[in-house]
Write a protein that holds these residues in place. Structure first.
Motif, PDB file in Angstrom:
ATOM      1  N   LEU A   1      84.542  23.211  65.553  1.00 14.10           N
ATOM      2  CA  LEU A   1      84.372  22.405  66.768  1.00 14.10           C
ATOM      3  C   LEU A   1      83.664  23.184  67.878  1.00 14.10           C
ATOM      4  CD1 LEU A   1      85.260  19.635  67.981  1.00 14.10           C
ATOM      5  CD2 LEU A   1      87.368  20.741  68.733  1.00 14.10           C
ATOM      6  N   VAL A   2      83.993  24.448  68.024  1.00 14.48           N
ATOM      7  CA  VAL A   2      83.453  25.213  69.158  1.00 14.48           C
ATOM      8  C   VAL A   2      82.776  26.535  68.727  1.00 14.48           C
ATOM      9  CG1 VAL A   2      83.897  26.136  71.466  1.00 14.48           C
ATOM     10  CG2 VAL A   2      85.388  24.338  70.577  1.00 14.48           C
TER      11      VAL A   2
ATOM     12  N   HIS B   1      94.789  24.431  78.717  1.00 11.40           N
ATOM     13  CA  HIS B   1      96.228  24.397  78.384  1.00 11.40           C
ATOM     14  C   HIS B   1      97.009  23.805  79.537  1.00 11.40           C
ATOM     15  CE1 HIS B   1      95.035  27.268  75.300  1.00 11.40           C
ATOM     16  NE2 HIS B   1      94.349  27.863  76.255  1.00 11.40           N
TER      17      HIS B   1
ATOM     18  N   ALA C   1      86.930  30.842  73.383  1.00 11.05           N
ATOM     19  CA  ALA C   1      87.444  29.600  72.775  1.00 11.05           C
ATOM     20  C   ALA C   1      88.492  29.966  71.735  1.00 11.05           C
ATOM     21  CB  ALA C   1      86.304  28.800  72.149  1.00 11.05           C
ATOM     22  N   ALA C   2      89.523  30.679  72.211  1.00 12.95           N
ATOM     23  CA  ALA C   2      90.575  31.149  71.306  1.00 12.95           C
ATOM     24  C   ALA C   2      91.781  30.223  71.321  1.00 12.95           C
ATOM     25  CB  ALA C   2      90.996  32.563  71.689  1.00 12.95           C
ATOM     26  N   GLY C   3      91.883  29.409  72.362  1.00 16.37           N
ATOM     27  CA  GLY C   3      93.047  28.533  72.460  1.00 16.37           C
ATOM     28  C   GLY C   3      94.325  29.285  72.782  1.00 16.37           C
TER      29      GLY C   3
ATOM     30  N   LYS D   1      91.594  38.062  63.664  1.00 13.79           N
ATOM     31  CA  LYS D   1      91.736  39.325  62.915  1.00 13.79           C
ATOM     32  C   LYS D   1      90.820  40.428  63.470  1.00 13.79           C
ATOM     33  CE  LYS D   1      94.430  37.338  59.782  1.00 13.79           C
ATOM     34  NZ  LYS D   1      94.672  36.092  60.512  1.00 13.79           N
TER      35      LYS D   1
ATOM     36  N   ALA E   1      84.106  36.791  67.359  1.00 16.32           N
ATOM     37  CA  ALA E   1      85.426  37.417  67.210  1.00 16.32           C
ATOM     38  C   ALA E   1      86.450  36.348  66.841  1.00 16.32           C
ATOM     39  CB  ALA E   1      85.822  38.085  68.520  1.00 16.32           C
ATOM     40  N   HIS E   2      87.524  36.764  66.184  1.00 21.89           N
ATOM     41  CA  HIS E   2      88.572  35.821  65.761  1.00 21.89           C
ATOM     42  C   HIS E   2      89.908  36.530  65.758  1.00 21.89           C
ATOM     43  CE1 HIS E   2      88.037  37.972  62.045  1.00 21.89           C
ATOM     44  NE2 HIS E   2      86.720  37.723  62.149  1.00 21.89           N
TER      45      HIS E   2
ATOM     46  N   MET F   1      94.599  34.708  78.034  1.00 22.11           N
ATOM     47  CA  MET F   1      94.504  35.865  77.144  1.00 22.11           C
ATOM     48  C   MET F   1      93.496  36.922  77.637  1.00 22.11           C
ATOM     49  SD  MET F   1      92.794  35.354  73.443  1.00 22.11           S
ATOM     50  CE  MET F   1      91.790  36.650  72.782  1.00 22.11           C
TER      51      MET F   1
ATOM     52  N   VAL G   1      83.803  23.499  81.527  1.00 20.52           N
ATOM     53  CA  VAL G   1      83.297  23.097  80.212  1.00 20.52           C
ATOM     54  C   VAL G   1      83.663  21.639  79.868  1.00 20.52           C
ATOM     55  CG1 VAL G   1      83.507  23.606  77.738  1.00 20.52           C
ATOM     56  CG2 VAL G   1      83.283  25.474  79.383  1.00 20.52           C
TER      57      VAL G   1
ATOM     58  N   VAL H   1      86.474  28.138  77.582  1.00 17.36           N
ATOM     59  CA  VAL H   1      86.556  26.837  76.899  1.00 17.36           C
ATOM     60  C   VAL H   1      88.001  26.350  76.809  1.00 17.36           C
ATOM     61  CG1 VAL H   1      85.927  25.546  74.807  1.00 17.36           C
ATOM     62  CG2 VAL H   1      84.547  27.494  75.514  1.00 17.36           C
TER      63      VAL H   1
ATOM     64  N   THR I   1      81.215  18.698  78.375  1.00 16.52           N
ATOM     65  CA  THR I   1      81.391  18.139  77.029  1.00 16.52           C
ATOM     66  C   THR I   1      81.202  16.627  77.075  1.00 16.52           C
ATOM     67  OG1 THR I   1      82.922  19.906  76.446  1.00 16.52           O
ATOM     68  CG2 THR I   1      83.065  17.912  75.125  1.00 16.52           C
TER      69      THR I   1
ATOM     70  N   ARG J   1      86.207  30.907  66.055  1.00 11.75           N
ATOM     71  CA  ARG J   1      85.226  30.569  65.013  1.00 11.75           C
ATOM     72  C   ARG J   1      85.505  29.194  64.426  1.00 11.75           C
ATOM     73  NH1 ARG J   1      87.284  34.707  60.218  1.00 11.75           N
ATOM     74  NH2 ARG J   1      89.503  34.386  60.588  1.00 11.75           N
TER      75      ARG J   1
ATOM     76  N   THR K   1      80.679  20.379  72.989  1.00  8.90           N
ATOM     77  CA  THR K   1      81.176  21.480  73.830  1.00  8.90           C
ATOM     78  C   THR K   1      80.170  22.628  73.883  1.00  8.90           C
ATOM     79  OG1 THR K   1      83.447  20.804  73.467  1.00  8.90           O
ATOM     80  CG2 THR K   1      83.122  23.067  74.199  1.00  8.90           C
TER      81      THR K   1
HETATM   82  P1  NDP Z   1      91.063  26.460  67.151  1.00 14.39           P
HETATM   83  O1  NDP Z   1      92.530  26.702  67.276  1.00 14.39           O
HETATM   84  O2  NDP Z   1      90.537  25.577  66.081  1.00 14.39           O
HETATM   85  O3  NDP Z   1      90.316  27.866  67.000  1.00 14.39           O
HETATM   86  C1  NDP Z   1      90.696  28.979  67.743  1.00 14.39           C
HETATM   87  C2  NDP Z   1      89.884  30.173  67.298  1.00 14.39           C
HETATM   88  O4  NDP Z   1      90.251  31.283  68.100  1.00 14.39           O
HETATM   89  C3  NDP Z   1      90.122  30.577  65.831  1.00 14.39           C
HETATM   90  O5  NDP Z   1      88.892  30.911  65.233  1.00 14.39           O
HETATM   91  C4  NDP Z   1      91.045  31.797  65.965  1.00 14.39           C
HETATM   92  O6  NDP Z   1      90.827  32.760  64.933  1.00 14.39           O
HETATM   93  C5  NDP Z   1      90.600  32.377  67.286  1.00 14.39           C
HETATM   94  N1  NDP Z   1      91.674  33.133  67.920  1.00 14.39           N
HETATM   95  C6  NDP Z   1      92.959  32.755  68.100  1.00 14.39           C
HETATM   96  N2  NDP Z   1      93.666  33.728  68.693  1.00 14.39           N
HETATM   97  C7  NDP Z   1      92.804  34.755  68.886  1.00 14.39           C
HETATM   98  C8  NDP Z   1      92.935  36.058  69.447  1.00 14.39           C
HETATM   99  N3  NDP Z   1      94.101  36.495  69.930  1.00 14.39           N
HETATM  100  N4  NDP Z   1      91.850  36.847  69.483  1.00 14.39           N
HETATM  101  C9  NDP Z   1      90.658  36.416  69.007  1.00 14.39           C
HETATM  102  N5  NDP Z   1      90.470  35.187  68.464  1.00 14.39           N
HETATM  103  C10 NDP Z   1      91.530  34.377  68.400  1.00 14.39           C
HETATM  104  O7  NDP Z   1      90.615  25.943  68.589  1.00 14.39           O
HETATM  105  P2  NDP Z   1      89.272  25.189  69.072  1.00 14.39           P
HETATM  106  O8  NDP Z   1      88.082  26.010  68.767  1.00 14.39           O
HETATM  107  O9  NDP Z   1      89.300  23.782  68.659  1.00 14.39           O
HETATM  108  O10 NDP Z   1      89.527  25.193  70.647  1.00 14.39           O
HETATM  109  C11 NDP Z   1      89.708  26.387  71.383  1.00 14.39           C
HETATM  110  C12 NDP Z   1      90.205  26.056  72.768  1.00 14.39           C
HETATM  111  O11 NDP Z   1      89.228  25.297  73.447  1.00 14.39           O
HETATM  112  C13 NDP Z   1      91.479  25.220  72.824  1.00 14.39           C
HETATM  113  O12 NDP Z   1      92.243  25.630  73.946  1.00 14.39           O
HETATM  114  C14 NDP Z   1      90.981  23.816  73.029  1.00 14.39           C
HETATM  115  O13 NDP Z   1      91.936  22.999  73.697  1.00 14.39           O
HETATM  116  C15 NDP Z   1      89.786  24.071  73.913  1.00 14.39           C
HETATM  117  N6  NDP Z   1      88.745  23.050  73.826  1.00 14.39           N
HETATM  118  C16 NDP Z   1      88.237  22.594  75.006  1.00 14.39           C
HETATM  119  C17 NDP Z   1      87.219  21.680  74.997  1.00 14.39           C
HETATM  120  C18 NDP Z   1      86.665  21.219  76.296  1.00 14.39           C
HETATM  121  O14 NDP Z   1      85.919  20.259  76.305  1.00 14.39           O
HETATM  122  N7  NDP Z   1      86.980  21.885  77.404  1.00 14.39           N
HETATM  123  C19 NDP Z   1      86.672  21.140  73.753  1.00 14.39           C
HETATM  124  C20 NDP Z   1      87.217  21.743  72.555  1.00 14.39           C
HETATM  125  C21 NDP Z   1      88.229  22.662  72.620  1.00 14.39           C
HETATM  126  P3  NDP Z   1      91.097  32.482  63.349  1.00 14.39           P
HETATM  127  O15 NDP Z   1      89.890  31.744  62.876  1.00 14.39           O
HETATM  128  O16 NDP Z   1      91.194  33.843  62.765  1.00 14.39           O
HETATM  129  O17 NDP Z   1      92.349  31.680  63.283  1.00 14.39           O
END
Ligand code: NDP
Length: 214
Positions: free
Chosen positions: A103-104, A166, A142-144, A125, A122-123, A148, A200, A163, A204, A100, A75
């Motif tokens: 994977l991404v 949903h 890439a916050a998932g 917190k 950023a994450h 947002m 993206v 990234v 990938t 953070r 990715t």
């Molecule tokens: P994760 O859930 O593993 O990580 C999400 C990260 O975002 C964490 O570090 C989290 O912080 C942070 N986060 C969550 N909420 C917030 C917020 N409100 N403000 C700031 N940071 C925040 O997800 P992935 O990294 O695996 O994937 C992210 C997204 O990307 C998902 O929607 C996934 O489906 C998508 N994806 C898409 C791909 C593609 O090919 N298009 C490939 C891989 C993923 P903390 O560490 O503090 O929990």
């Protein structure tokens, strides 16, 4: 190989071993996320690093950190290719990566840094996210978290990589896909933004093939 959802960790381990030893197999990808109860960490480390087309083996993540050759996580590698193929220079730019994960987010930050961007990660917190992202010329989200990020987080001229992906069920009952960024609102405002789907995700997949061929 399509395995049952109920497969045990040992069944998966022996499948990986079999694929590692099969000379006809060039690349192995463990499709994530795994069903509940299966620890991906225990399985990823079993994959022969030379066949690790996802670039997620600790050895290959170490190569990324040390700027040594090796398969790169798909990715973020796809995002780097997307930026360079579209003529967006990374060197000297301020970049914010939201997320953070291994994977991404983490590999993305390393790749941007290796390309001489100044990177902030950023994450969940992080305080005052908008004040960070507004200063960035490149924002990778890439916050998932669906929808947002909006105009209030960005500045004109920024390049936004979405990234997140949903599946949303609309009130009409129809399903549609959206990203972490409110595309309709942001697209007229910024310099460039990747769509979801069609941005993206396909990159990938393309990088998986690049890693396999390499
Ligand atoms: P994760 O859930 O593993 O990580 C999400 C990260 O975002 C964490 O570090 C989290 O912080 C942070 N986060 C969550 N909420 C917030 C917020 N409100 N403000 C700031 N940071 C925040 O997800 P992935 O990294 O695996 O994937 C992210 C997204 O990307 C998902 O929607 C996934 O489906 C998508 N994806 C898409 C791909 C593609 O090919 N298009 C490939 C891989 C993923 P903390 O560490 O503090 O929990």
């Amino acid at each position: 190989s399509h395995l049952s959802e109920k497969s045990s960790i040992n069944e998966l381990k022996s499948k990986i071993k079999e694929l590692n030893e099969n000379d006809l197999v060039d690349g192995i990808l463990l499709q994530l996320p795994l069903p509940m109860g299966l620890d991906e960490g225990l399985l990823l480390k079993d994959i022969d690093p030379k066949k690790d087309v996802d670039g997620l083996h600790a050895y290959n993540l170490g190569c990324l950190l040390k700027k040594e050759d090796g398969p790169r996580c798909c990715t973020p590698a796809g995002i780097m290719a997307l930026l360079s193929r579209n003529g967006f220079k990374v060197e000297g730019k301020r970049a914010v990566v939201i997320g953070r994960s291994i994977l991404v987010g983490q590999p993305m930050a390393l790749m941007l840094q290796a390309a001489n961007a100044t990177v902030t990660v950023a994450h969940s917190k992080t305080k005052n996210l908008a004040s960070l992202t507004k200063q960035a010329e490149i924002v990778v989200v890439a916050a998932g978290q669906p929808n947002m990020i909006g105009k209030e987080h960005l500045s004109k001229g920024s390049v936004v990589i979405d990234v997140g992906i949903h599946r949303i069920i609309k009130t009409s009952g129809k399903a549609s896909l959206c990203g972490d960024v409110r595309f309709q609102e942001v697209e007229p405002f910024v310099q460039a933004i990747t769509p979801v789907p069609g941005g993206v995700g396909p990159m990938t997949v393309a990088m998986l093939l690049v890693n396999t061929v390499n």
